[in-house]
Design an enzyme around this catalytic site. Structure first.
Site, mmCIF file in Angstrom:
data_model
loop_
_atom_site.group_PDB
_atom_site.id
_atom_site.type_symbol
_atom_site.label_atom_id
_atom_site.label_comp_id
_atom_site.label_asym_id
_atom_site.label_seq_id
_atom_site.Cartn_x
_atom_site.Cartn_y
_atom_site.Cartn_z
ATOM 1 N N PHE A 8 105.060 -37.709 -34.059
ATOM 2 C CA PHE A 8 105.779 -37.346 -32.747
ATOM 3 C C PHE A 8 104.741 -37.073 -31.570
ATOM 4 C CE2 PHE A 8 108.736 -34.524 -30.585
ATOM 5 C CZ PHE A 8 109.893 -35.392 -30.389
ATOM 6 N N GLY A 153 101.792 -53.261 -25.560
ATOM 7 C CA GLY A 153 102.773 -52.076 -25.269
ATOM 8 C C GLY A 153 104.027 -52.675 -24.639
ATOM 9 N N GLY A 205 91.503 -40.379 -20.554
ATOM 10 C CA GLY A 205 92.475 -40.265 -21.630
ATOM 11 C C GLY A 205 92.735 -41.843 -22.180
ATOM 12 N N GLU A 208 90.713 -44.246 -27.495
ATOM 13 C CA GLU A 208 91.395 -43.856 -28.678
ATOM 14 C C GLU A 208 90.386 -42.618 -29.313
ATOM 15 O OE1 GLU A 208 93.808 -45.336 -30.414
ATOM 16 O OE2 GLU A 208 94.345 -46.883 -29.259
ATOM 17 N N LYS A 223 95.508 -56.873 -32.978
ATOM 18 C CA LYS A 223 96.512 -57.519 -32.302
ATOM 19 C C LYS A 223 96.282 -58.932 -32.541
ATOM 20 C CE LYS A 223 96.834 -53.644 -28.936
ATOM 21 N NZ LYS A 223 96.111 -53.019 -27.873
HETATM 22 N N1 HSE Z 1 93.616 -48.598 -27.138
HETATM 23 C C1 HSE Z 1 94.564 -49.522 -26.839
HETATM 24 C C2 HSE Z 1 94.123 -50.056 -25.229
HETATM 25 C C3 HSE Z 1 95.765 -48.763 -26.650
HETATM 26 O O1 HSE Z 1 93.059 -49.655 -25.045
HETATM 27 O O2 HSE Z 1 94.653 -51.245 -25.281
HETATM 28 C C4 HSE Z 1 96.994 -49.662 -27.018
HETATM 29 O O3 HSE Z 1 96.831 -50.311 -28.091
#
Ligand code: HSE
Length: 340
Positions: A8, A153, A205, A208, A223
């Site tokens: 969450f 995304g 922010g 990760e 990915k």
């Molecule tokens: N850390 C990833 C990025 C987030 O910067 O694209 C999305 O997967």
């Protein structure tokens, strides 16, 4: 549609807010009535077999930092226990990606599939480490497995390549699949050092919690694994990717690219081999996007090269991809009903 929500964090909370704000439209336009029966985060759980109150869920999370305080009943159940005890139609898996053993997401997904639940995952770990076997498990258990939000995304990269280009043969693709490293490299191109650019990205922010996922190319590699399996029909996992991150990129490398009228980008490519590595991209190439943008160019046999550009992360953006997957599942289920 009865839903169990694993995790969450920002994405899952954005999804709940989307369910709330679009409730009427989802039902009138798509016949979708999401009923969230169980949610859990790292500290506890909230369960109501007749459906949780969505606004209360958000308020409790904001006030206490966990959903545990939603009710005194059943508030300490682990994900695997919930999945065994609660009957639902769809599992939405949003816990953090890890590329060591993909847990706890892997157990959530496999348990749900074995119970006959459809699965939507925005957690990349299980797909990166076991894409081929998860697809087999889904097929064996006759459940749908959707993961639009794992690449790009909210930008429908997987859907574009799989569905918009149907009938075509994609021969290769290359792109920027990680927004954080793109942001850092874009700032280095304006004169910042790697450390300065990293500090700025952290302050916003973007990076990760485990910075290695971005900086060492693991997120982009995950990915790439998903794209290679889903779009190219390869059966590959993380160890099949040659992966170099951006930690060793120097200002000299950036200047050298500039001299060649190019920009340095972390490119994930599928051609003769599967690779993630910093590469020079001509400034006027559609892939030369800056900031946190993602971009991917698909080259196919008859329709040339097309590039999709968009935001590759973000709570509401990724939540919108989960909603797309949920609507697909709803539509497929409705089709099957009509055939009965
Ligand atoms: N850390 C990833 C990025 C987030 O910067 O694209 C999305 O997967």
């Amino acid at each position: 549609m009865r839903i169990i929500l694993c995790g969450f964090g920002v994405v899952a909370q954005s999804l709940i807010k989307l369910f709330e704000s679009r409730e009427e439209e989802l039902y009138s336009k798509y016949g979708l009535k999401p009923r969230v029966l169980a949610v859990f985060d790292s500290k506890g759980s909230a369960i109501d077999q007749s459906g949780l109150e969505l606004d209360k869920l958000i308020q409790v999370k904001e006030k206490f930092g966990t959903v545990k305080n939603y009710s005194e009943k059943n508030n300490s159940m682990k994900g695997s226990e919930i999945l065994k005890n609660v009957e639902a139609d769809v599992l939405i898996e949003t816990t953090a990606s890890n590329y060591k053993d993909a847990e706890p997401g892997m157990t959530h997904i496999t348990t749900a599939m074995k119970k006959g639940m459809h699965v939507i995952s925005v957690n990349k770990g299980p797909l990166a480490l076991a894409f081929p076997s998860l697809m087999e498990l889904a097929t064996y258990n006759q459940v749908m497995f959707k993961f639009s939000g794992t690449v790009g995304g909210g930008t429908p990269i997987l859907d574009y390549a799989k569905n918009s280009l149907r009938g075509e043969k994609i021969t290769s693709f290359a792109g920027i699949l990680n927004g954080t490293t793109n942001y850092i490299l874009s700032n280095m191109a304006t004169g910042l050092s790697f450390d300065e650019a990293l500090k700025d990205a952290k302050g916003r922010g973007y990076v990760e919690a485990d910075e290695s996922l971005d900086l060492d190319g693991l997120d982009a590699a995950a990915k790439l694994v998903i794209l290679a399996n889903w779009i190219m029909g390869m059966k590959v996992t993380m160890p099949d990717i040659k992966c170099v991150g951006i930690r060793k990129v120097t200002i000299d490398d950036i200047k050298k690219a500039e001299k060649n009228n190019s920009v340095l980008k972390l490119i994930a490519s599928c051609d003769k081999e599967l690779m993630v590595s910093p590469k020079e991209v001509p400034k006027d190439d559609p892939l030369g996007v800056n900031g946190t943008l993602n971009a991917i160019a698909f080259t196919s046999e008859h329709s040339g090269t097309q590039t999709i550009i968009g935001k590759g992360a973000g709570g509401t953006e990724t939540a919108s991809s989960i909603l797309r997957d949920l609507l697909d599942i709803r539509q497929e289920i409705a089709k099957n009903w009509n055939q009965i």
